[in-house]
Scaffold this motif. Structure first.
Motif, mmCIF file in Angstrom:
data_model
loop_
_atom_site.group_PDB
_atom_site.id
_atom_site.type_symbol
_atom_site.label_atom_id
_atom_site.label_comp_id
_atom_site.label_asym_id
_atom_site.label_seq_id
_atom_site.Cartn_x
_atom_site.Cartn_y
_atom_site.Cartn_z
ATOM 1 N N VAL A 141 -32.810 -3.388 -9.745
ATOM 2 C CA VAL A 141 -31.812 -4.453 -9.806
ATOM 3 C C VAL A 141 -31.005 -4.487 -8.508
ATOM 4 O O VAL A 141 -30.729 -3.444 -7.908
ATOM 5 C CB VAL A 141 -30.876 -4.246 -11.003
ATOM 6 N N ALA A 142 -30.638 -5.683 -8.111
ATOM 7 C CA ALA A 142 -29.832 -5.839 -6.902
ATOM 8 C C ALA A 142 -28.745 -6.873 -7.138
ATOM 9 O O ALA A 142 -28.838 -7.706 -8.044
ATOM 10 C CB ALA A 142 -30.702 -6.265 -5.727
ATOM 11 N N TRP A 143 -27.721 -6.793 -6.324
ATOM 12 C CA TRP A 143 -26.681 -7.808 -6.270
ATOM 13 C C TRP A 143 -26.807 -8.544 -4.936
ATOM 14 O O TRP A 143 -26.979 -7.921 -3.884
ATOM 15 C CB TRP A 143 -25.296 -7.187 -6.366
ATOM 16 N N PHE A 144 -26.683 -9.856 -5.020
ATOM 17 C CA PHE A 144 -26.629 -10.713 -3.841
ATOM 18 C C PHE A 144 -25.374 -11.563 -3.947
ATOM 19 O O PHE A 144 -24.812 -11.730 -5.028
ATOM 20 C CB PHE A 144 -27.862 -11.621 -3.761
ATOM 21 N N ARG A 145 -24.949 -12.118 -2.837
ATOM 22 C CA ARG A 145 -23.803 -13.019 -2.869
ATOM 23 C C ARG A 145 -24.037 -14.194 -1.929
ATOM 24 O O ARG A 145 -24.816 -14.105 -0.977
ATOM 25 C CB ARG A 145 -22.519 -12.283 -2.485
ATOM 26 N N GLN A 146 -23.352 -15.281 -2.237
ATOM 27 C CA GLN A 146 -23.456 -16.463 -1.396
ATOM 28 C C GLN A 146 -22.090 -17.101 -1.279
ATOM 29 O O GLN A 146 -21.502 -17.537 -2.281
ATOM 30 C CB GLN A 146 -24.465 -17.462 -1.959
ATOM 31 N N ALA A 147 -21.588 -17.152 -0.052
ATOM 32 C CA ALA A 147 -20.309 -17.781 0.230
ATOM 33 C C ALA A 147 -20.535 -19.263 0.531
ATOM 34 O O ALA A 147 -21.644 -19.663 0.913
ATOM 35 C CB ALA A 147 -19.649 -17.088 1.418
ATOM 36 N N PRO A 148 -19.512 -20.083 0.375
ATOM 37 C CA PRO A 148 -19.659 -21.512 0.651
ATOM 38 C C PRO A 148 -20.164 -21.775 2.060
ATOM 39 O O PRO A 148 -19.640 -21.224 3.034
ATOM 40 C CB PRO A 148 -18.236 -22.042 0.465
ATOM 41 N N LYS A 188 -22.843 -20.777 3.417
ATOM 42 C CA LYS A 188 -23.629 -19.681 3.999
ATOM 43 C C LYS A 188 -24.847 -19.388 3.136
ATOM 44 O O LYS A 188 -24.941 -19.803 1.981
ATOM 45 C CB LYS A 188 -22.767 -18.420 4.127
ATOM 46 N N GLY A 189 -25.791 -18.647 3.709
ATOM 47 C CA GLY A 189 -26.985 -18.274 2.986
ATOM 48 C C GLY A 189 -26.751 -17.111 2.046
ATOM 49 O O GLY A 189 -25.688 -16.483 2.062
ATOM 50 N N ARG A 190 -27.737 -16.832 1.228
ATOM 51 C CA ARG A 190 -27.644 -15.716 0.295
ATOM 52 C C ARG A 190 -27.705 -14.403 1.067
ATOM 53 O O ARG A 190 -28.517 -14.232 1.974
ATOM 54 C CB ARG A 190 -28.793 -15.808 -0.698
ATOM 55 N N GLU A 191 -26.852 -13.466 0.686
ATOM 56 C CA GLU A 191 -26.714 -12.195 1.388
ATOM 57 C C GLU A 191 -26.905 -11.033 0.429
ATOM 58 O O GLU A 191 -26.320 -11.007 -0.654
ATOM 59 C CB GLU A 191 -25.325 -12.106 2.033
ATOM 60 N N PHE A 192 -27.714 -10.075 0.834
ATOM 61 C CA PHE A 192 -27.907 -8.860 0.048
ATOM 62 C C PHE A 192 -26.612 -8.051 0.033
ATOM 63 O O PHE A 192 -25.926 -7.922 1.064
ATOM 64 C CB PHE A 192 -29.036 -8.028 0.649
ATOM 65 N N VAL A 193 -26.292 -7.476 -1.123
ATOM 66 C CA VAL A 193 -25.096 -6.645 -1.260
ATOM 67 C C VAL A 193 -25.471 -5.188 -1.557
ATOM 68 O O VAL A 193 -25.076 -4.273 -0.834
ATOM 69 C CB VAL A 193 -24.167 -7.177 -2.366
ATOM 70 N N SER A 211 -28.903 1.402 -2.343
ATOM 71 C CA SER A 211 -28.812 0.940 -0.959
ATOM 72 C C SER A 211 -27.745 -0.138 -0.881
ATOM 73 O O SER A 211 -27.483 -0.840 -1.878
ATOM 74 C CB SER A 211 -30.159 0.409 -0.453
ATOM 75 N N TYR A 212 -27.133 -0.268 0.292
ATOM 76 C CA TYR A 212 -26.012 -1.186 0.464
ATOM 77 C C TYR A 212 -26.112 -1.921 1.796
ATOM 78 O O TYR A 212 -26.636 -1.402 2.781
ATOM 79 C CB TYR A 212 -24.690 -0.413 0.451
ATOM 80 N N ALA A 213 -25.544 -3.117 1.803
ATOM 81 C CA ALA A 213 -25.364 -3.825 3.067
ATOM 82 C C ALA A 213 -24.280 -3.105 3.860
ATOM 83 O O ALA A 213 -23.349 -2.531 3.280
ATOM 84 C CB ALA A 213 -24.951 -5.268 2.807
ATOM 85 N N ASP A 214 -24.399 -3.140 5.176
ATOM 86 C CA ASP A 214 -23.406 -2.465 6.013
ATOM 87 C C ASP A 214 -22.002 -2.998 5.759
ATOM 88 O O ASP A 214 -21.022 -2.254 5.853
ATOM 89 C CB ASP A 214 -23.768 -2.644 7.488
ATOM 90 N N SER A 215 -21.911 -4.270 5.423
ATOM 91 C CA SER A 215 -20.604 -4.907 5.246
ATOM 92 C C SER A 215 -19.843 -4.386 4.026
ATOM 93 O O SER A 215 -18.627 -4.573 3.938
ATOM 94 C CB SER A 215 -20.773 -6.423 5.146
#
Length: 129
Positions: free
Chosen positions: A39-46, A48-53, A64-68
């Motif tokens: 399972v993973a979490w992704f996010r999408q800001a207005p 912007k494209g979909r970003e792995f979290v 595993s995590y995004a650097d942000s």
């Protein structure tokens, strides 16, 4: 195939915390238990494209995590409850986005959205400065 539903989003001030939950259907279409899905979490800001979290393996032993978000967010799972969590601390305004969980019936975690087969509808997280 597994049905996913996110909850826990909302409005929080910068520096605050939120915990998101991703609850899976008790029975999957294929008959496979939730514990066989990564399972993973992704996010999408207005705008912007979909970003792995973050992502978590089937047993929860590999994450595993995004650097942000590294050092601020923690992904975990409770297979007995068919639920994956995303604890978000030290929130920043740039964390504002729709957060969605996704699942794939595989051994390895991935940070690539196309590799995930099943998605939830998402939950809005807004962080004010």
């Amino acid at each position: 195939q597994v049905q996913l539903r996110e909850s826990g989003g909302g409005l929080e001030q910068a520096g605050g915390s939120l915990r998101l939950s991703c609850a899976a259907s008790e029975r999957t279409v294929s008959g496979r238990p939730f514990s066989t899905y990564t399972v993973a979490w992704f996010r999408q800001a207005p705008g912007k494209g979909r970003e792995f979290v973050a992502a978590i393996s089937r047993s929860g032993g590999i994450t595993s995590y995004a650097d942000s978000v590294k050092g601020r967010f923690t992904i975990s799972r409770d297979n007995a409850k068919n639920t994956v969590y995303l604890q978000m601390n030290s929130l920043k305004p740039e964390d504002t986005a729709v957060y969605a969980c996704a699942a794939r019936a595989g051994i390895y975690t991935s940070d690539r959205a196309p590799e995930y087969d099943d998605w939830g509808q998402g939950t809005q997280v807004t962080v004010s400065s």
